[in-house]
Write an enzyme that holds these catalytic residues in place. Sequence first.
Site, short mmCIF file in Angstrom:
data_model
loop_
_atom_site.label_atom_id
_atom_site.label_comp_id
_atom_site.label_asym_id
_atom_site.label_seq_id
_atom_site.Cartn_x
_atom_site.Cartn_y
_atom_site.Cartn_z
N THR A 1 66.55 49.54 55.35
CA THR A 1 66.06 49.93 54.15
C THR A 1 67.06 49.41 53.18
OG1 THR A 1 67.09 52.17 53.94
CG2 THR A 1 64.88 51.83 55.15
N HIS A 2 66.62 48.89 52.00
CA HIS A 2 67.61 48.17 51.08
C HIS A 2 68.22 47.08 51.80
CE1 HIS A 2 66.84 51.79 48.66
NE2 HIS A 2 66.62 52.48 49.96
N SER B 1 69.06 18.20 58.29
CA SER B 1 69.90 17.79 56.98
C SER B 1 70.19 16.34 57.12
CB SER B 1 70.85 18.70 56.69
OG SER B 1 71.67 18.04 55.95
N LYS C 1 72.74 20.99 60.86
CA LYS C 1 71.79 21.87 60.35
C LYS C 1 70.45 21.86 61.06
CE LYS C 1 71.99 23.87 57.10
NZ LYS C 1 71.95 23.77 55.75
N GLU D 1 60.40 28.61 54.83
CA GLU D 1 60.65 28.55 53.42
C GLU D 1 59.53 27.95 52.65
OE1 GLU D 1 64.81 26.55 52.57
OE2 GLU D 1 64.29 26.10 54.70
N GLN E 1 33.04 25.65 36.31
CA GLN E 1 33.34 24.46 37.09
C GLN E 1 34.83 24.38 37.62
OE1 GLN E 1 31.67 20.33 36.38
NE2 GLN E 1 33.62 19.76 35.98
N1 ARG Z 1 29.39 20.84 38.39
C1 ARG Z 1 29.05 22.08 37.85
C2 ARG Z 1 29.94 23.42 38.09
O1 ARG Z 1 30.66 23.08 39.00
C3 ARG Z 1 27.54 22.38 38.36
C4 ARG Z 1 26.57 23.24 37.24
C5 ARG Z 1 26.63 22.27 36.01
N2 ARG Z 1 25.59 23.00 35.19
C6 ARG Z 1 25.48 22.70 33.97
N3 ARG Z 1 24.52 23.29 33.30
N4 ARG Z 1 25.96 21.67 33.27
O2 ARG Z 1 29.90 24.23 37.35
#
Ligand code: ARG
Length: 476
Positions: A174-175, A296, A302, A309, A341
């Site tokens: 702990t710690h 390394s 190393k 990481e 989108q």
């Molecule tokens: N490529 C668009 C998206 O990923 C699809 C829908 C587009 N719809 C629109 N009304 N422009 O959201």
Amino acid sequence: MGVSSSRSNDSQHRSEVAAQSPSRSGVFAAQTDKRLEAFSESISFDHRLFRHDIRGSIAHARMLARQGLISEQEFQQIESALGEIEREIAEGKMPWRPELEDIHMHIESALIERLGDVGRKLHTGRSRNDQVNTDFRMWVRDALDEIDELLRGLQRAFVGRCQRDMDVILPAYTHLQRAQPVLAPHYWLAYVEKFERDRQRVADCRRRVNVCGLGTAACAGTTLPIDRRMTAEELGFEEVAANSLDVSSDRDFVIESAFVLALIAEHLSGWAEEWILWSTVEFGFLKLPHQFCTGSSIMPQKVNPDTLELTRGKTARVIGNLQTLLVLVKGLPLAYNRDLQEDKPPLFDSFDTVRACLQLAIPIVEQAELQREAIRARLDDGFLDATTLMEHLIRQGVPQRTAHHLVGKLVGMAQDRGVRLADLDAEQLREAWEELDPDVLEALGVEKAVKAYRSYGSSNPDLVAEQVQRWRKRLQ
Ligand code: ARG
């Protein structure tokens, strides 16, 4: 030039413009600026949805035929053409055209190229908002299933080494200060529990992902006699979304998945940090498999734990993606907005990152070797049995606060003399407290300390063995 001739020029111009992209109707009087084309395309990333888009389109077309909106023969043509298009994309033969914006329009255009007017009927009673929502939900569903399978693999890797490590006692911290002795499998099962909660979250999240939005059309529904239940069922959805405005704007499922992935990444990161420490000369607990380490360029001695990481480092991205998504939908009015989108790149990235981390974690967990000698040689450092001694006194009737103080005093004496608690002699014990029975020394030593645990969930060897059995059965 008369008014009427300018009008006819204009409408001719308009139809030429419209031919540019299926989404540009006759209303457009100018071609899309190339800069907008490049700015707004999503095909560079949403092409990953192509199989789901095609599956969704086939289900939609089958439903249109069943409802009499297209003929059975038209459905057959559409189904087989979509099959060809799917193969073409899978073989990398479809060139991406930014002017077609996204995967939905690439597939639809390819269909129209093949079938002409029959292809032009596919989008009946459906919008791209429908498509993107449905496709992405199907994609996320598959992605979650894949993550679940990998998590299970990682759990099995931890459980798989419990038997062979049953005789190894490790300090618990702990710690990051030595605290109490535990069995190595107690550590392994701690991670199994964490990843089990992750799997529960995956399953729970999946239920909300698995709701069908197809058939909301643009946002309000459609006047056409579509059958949403039929498409939902064919696409394996458990529910049909009840409100078109809600589901076409809903990206909770994306955010929730990003959160589930972020928490998995956090668990992996904590584990990676621990094993990085354990593999140092300072700790000397663990030898990492060399095929997952790097060297390394300057220091020949190393062997660096880069996989671990980077697992820790990449967690930053996964957390960042969650933040991006939360901010993305903040303040969006109903229903669909093009902002949405932007939901795909962060989630794709989180999924790819966590998947890669899990794929590497599994063999590392399987193959890393505990440095038994080095661990054992230093188990007497750090007074790991001090709490056991205190509890021994409590059982003899000494109040906890008194015992706590007393053992602290003994630890101080042992520290001054550079010895273990067990090395203090009877006289020194009496010096600390006259009534101290020298028998208490019997309770000392990490092996005895571990065996003395009794509480449920502790590192008592019998209880740990039971847990190992339980997990084995569960993960079979
Ligand atoms: N490529 C668009 C998206 O990923 C699809 C829908 C587009 N719809 C629109 N009304 N422009 O959201």
